[in-house]
Design a protein around this motif. Structure first.
Motif, PDB file in Angstrom:
ATOM      1  N   LEU A 206      -7.168  20.466  84.639  1.00 10.58           N
ATOM      2  CA  LEU A 206      -6.284  20.918  84.637  1.00 10.58           C
ATOM      3  C   LEU A 206      -5.383  20.001  82.939  1.00 10.58           C
ATOM      4  CD1 LEU A 206      -4.211  21.642  87.595  1.00 10.58           C
ATOM      5  CD2 LEU A 206      -4.998  22.507  86.359  1.00 10.58           C
ATOM      6  N   ASN A 207      -6.200  18.976  82.869  1.00 12.61           N
ATOM      7  CA  ASN A 207      -5.683  17.858  81.882  1.00 12.61           C
ATOM      8  C   ASN A 207      -6.318  18.653  80.720  1.00 12.61           C
ATOM      9  OD1 ASN A 207      -3.937  15.330  81.706  1.00 12.61           O
ATOM     10  ND2 ASN A 207      -4.829  15.965  83.890  1.00 12.61           N
ATOM     11  N   LEU A 208      -7.625  18.424  80.568  1.00 13.79           N
ATOM     12  CA  LEU A 208      -8.535  19.225  79.186  1.00 13.79           C
ATOM     13  C   LEU A 208      -8.021  20.344  79.123  1.00 13.79           C
ATOM     14  CD1 LEU A 208     -10.863  19.234  77.651  1.00 13.79           C
ATOM     15  CD2 LEU A 208     -12.203  19.606  79.467  1.00 13.79           C
ATOM     16  N   TYR A 209      -8.186  21.206  80.003  1.00 13.05           N
ATOM     17  CA  TYR A 209      -7.117  23.145  79.676  1.00 13.05           C
ATOM     18  C   TYR A 209      -5.825  24.007  79.656  1.00 13.05           C
ATOM     19  CZ  TYR A 209     -11.828  23.569  79.908  1.00 13.05           C
ATOM     20  OH  TYR A 209     -13.884  23.129  79.992  1.00 13.05           O
ATOM     21  N   LEU A 210      -4.991  22.652  80.133  1.00 12.21           N
ATOM     22  CA  LEU A 210      -3.377  22.830  79.794  1.00 12.21           C
ATOM     23  C   LEU A 210      -3.044  21.478  79.918  1.00 12.21           C
ATOM     24  CD1 LEU A 210      -0.962  24.643  81.441  1.00 12.21           C
ATOM     25  CD2 LEU A 210      -1.578  23.527  83.340  1.00 12.21           C
ATOM     26  N   ALA A 211      -3.190  20.915  80.696  1.00 12.34           N
ATOM     27  CA  ALA A 211      -2.051  19.445  79.718  1.00 12.34           C
ATOM     28  C   ALA A 211      -1.901  19.215  78.558  1.00 12.34           C
ATOM     29  CB  ALA A 211      -2.699  18.074  80.469  1.00 12.34           C
ATOM     30  N   THR A 212      -2.935  19.442  77.591  1.00 10.22           N
ATOM     31  CA  THR A 212      -2.617  18.941  75.958  1.00 10.22           C
ATOM     32  C   THR A 212      -2.685  20.102  75.255  1.00 10.22           C
ATOM     33  OG1 THR A 212      -5.372  20.435  76.308  1.00 10.22           O
ATOM     34  CG2 THR A 212      -5.688  17.909  76.231  1.00 10.22           C
ATOM     35  N   SER A 213      -2.301  21.246  75.535  1.00  8.35           N
ATOM     36  CA  SER A 213      -1.623  22.138  74.992  1.00  8.35           C
ATOM     37  C   SER A 213      -0.161  22.226  75.245  1.00  8.35           C
ATOM     38  CB  SER A 213      -2.067  23.323  75.471  1.00  8.35           C
ATOM     39  OG  SER A 213      -3.011  24.226  75.007  1.00  8.35           O
ATOM     40  N   LEU A 214       0.701  21.411  76.567  1.00  3.40           N
ATOM     41  CA  LEU A 214       1.709  21.460  76.749  1.00  3.40           C
ATOM     42  C   LEU A 214       2.334  19.614  75.862  1.00  3.40           C
ATOM     43  CD1 LEU A 214       1.964  21.140  80.855  1.00  3.40           C
ATOM     44  CD2 LEU A 214       2.661  23.014  79.100  1.00  3.40           C
ATOM     45  N   ILE A 215       1.042  19.047  75.558  1.00  6.74           N
ATOM     46  CA  ILE A 215       1.649  17.682  74.961  1.00  6.74           C
ATOM     47  C   ILE A 215       1.387  18.530  73.259  1.00  6.74           C
ATOM     48  CG2 ILE A 215       0.808  15.516  73.724  1.00  6.74           C
ATOM     49  CD1 ILE A 215      -0.760  14.749  76.780  1.00  6.74           C
ATOM     50  N   ALA A 216       1.298  18.928  72.906  1.00  8.25           N
ATOM     51  CA  ALA A 216       1.024  19.470  71.768  1.00  8.25           C
ATOM     52  C   ALA A 216       1.966  20.478  71.259  1.00  8.25           C
ATOM     53  CB  ALA A 216       0.020  21.161  71.324  1.00  8.25           C
TER      54      ALA A 216
END
Length: 324
Positions: A206-216
């Motif tokens: 979830l962090n590699l494929y989702l959370a990074t986009s939320l941070i972006a």
């Protein structure tokens, strides 16, 4: 280090500095805009702390992701170097994103706490602070364009990583999530079995494929006041160029490791060259499409943070976008 480069951004009511012998309003360098939030409720100290927390989170997460890749995703290679990891698109996107937050944290930190660094001081502290400070902006410098392209690429790659994973890999059965047999829906027991092995694997996915986009998204809307990127053609060309460069890197990774980063690169799976070509074309076209999405998000944030209508009514020839 120039104090003008470290000065806070001028408000809309104050106006922007005017160049000598010119009536053109000058804009702030992108290096300063990345150190200032567009929202008045985010102070400079708060911005530095937020950037520090995000950078520490991404750094700690990187170690967890490496462990996940080595010991969970590729258990057959446990205890041996698996260089295939460094050719994956997700890894490249994460590395660029981490490097971007390293740079912006250093710039925001020195911009707030060490605005005036003596460049003539050869002590290691001064040398380190100079390296961590935002670069000087000269009229003919192309650093602003290069950083704007880097800012764009690092975020486009992250958004693409999320879209490709959830919209292509997972539906095709090449993601890490459970899949049903022959088109059947995934049973509840399968999902329970997936989540029943502990939190570590779902957390990494979830962090590699989702959370990074939320941070972006948080970066674009809250953490910087960078304007919409211009010139647009240069950013589009750069996006396609770096995506093409990744495809070359992926081809080298196939030669080096014997594995393809994506299933659609494998002739044995795709069967026909035309299918591979269509996926490659779609991959390259997705970059400009995501750039347009990012461009729209920045425009939306600009409209939301407009302090008054003065800038909106200002003639176009008096506005300068040279720094973005």
């Amino acid at each position: 280090m120039s104090t003008e480069e470290r000065a806070p951004l001028l408000s809309t009511r104050q106006g922007l500095p005017v160049a000598n012998s010119s009536s053109t309003v000058q804009d702030h360098p992108i290096f300063l805009r990345v150190c200032h939030s567009p929202w008045p409720w985010v102070s400079q100290s708060c911005l530095v702390y937020l950037r520090g927390l995000i950078f520490c989170y991404l750094t700690g997460l990187a170690g967890m992701l490496l462990r996940y890749k080595f010991h969970h995703e590729y258990p057959h290679n446990e205890g041996k170097p698996n260089w295939h990891i460094f050719f994956e698109f997700a890894s490249m996107a994460y590395l660029l994103f981490w490097f971007y937050h390293l740079i912006t944290f250093c710039w925001s930190f020195t911009h707030l706490f060490f605005p005036d660094v003596d460049e003539d001081d050869n002590s290691w502290e001064s040398v380190l602070l100079c390296k961590m400070s935002p670069p000087l902006q000269t009229p003919k410098s192309r650093k602003r364009l290069y950083f704007s392209i880097f800012y764009t690429i690092s975020h486009v790659f992250v958004f693409m990583n999320t879209l490709i994973y959830w919209c292509i890999l997972v539906p095709k059965g090449y993601g890490h999530l459970p899949k049903g047999k022959e088109g059947e829906p995934v049973s509840d027991s399968t999902w329970k079995d997936f989540w029943g092995h502990g939190w570590f694997e779902p957390f990494c996915i979830l962090n590699l494929y989702l959370a990074t986009s939320l941070i972006a998204l948080f970066e674009i809307f809250v953490l910087n006041s960078i304007k919409r990127q211009v010139p647009v053609p240069a950013h589009v060309i750069a996006t396609v160029f770096f995506l093409s460069a990744y495809l070359g890197w992926a081809a080298f990774g196939k030669w080096f490791t014997g594995l393809y980063p994506f299933f659609w690169m494998d002739p044995e799976i795709m069967k026909k060259t035309e299918y591979i070509a269509s996926y490659v074309a779609g991959f390259l076209c997705l970059g400009p499409a995501v750039f347009a999405f990012m461009y729209g998000l920045i425009g939306m944030r600009e409209n939301m943070t407009q302090k008054d209508d003065g800038d909106k009514k200002q003639p176009a020839h008096n506005r300068s976008l040279l720094d973005e």
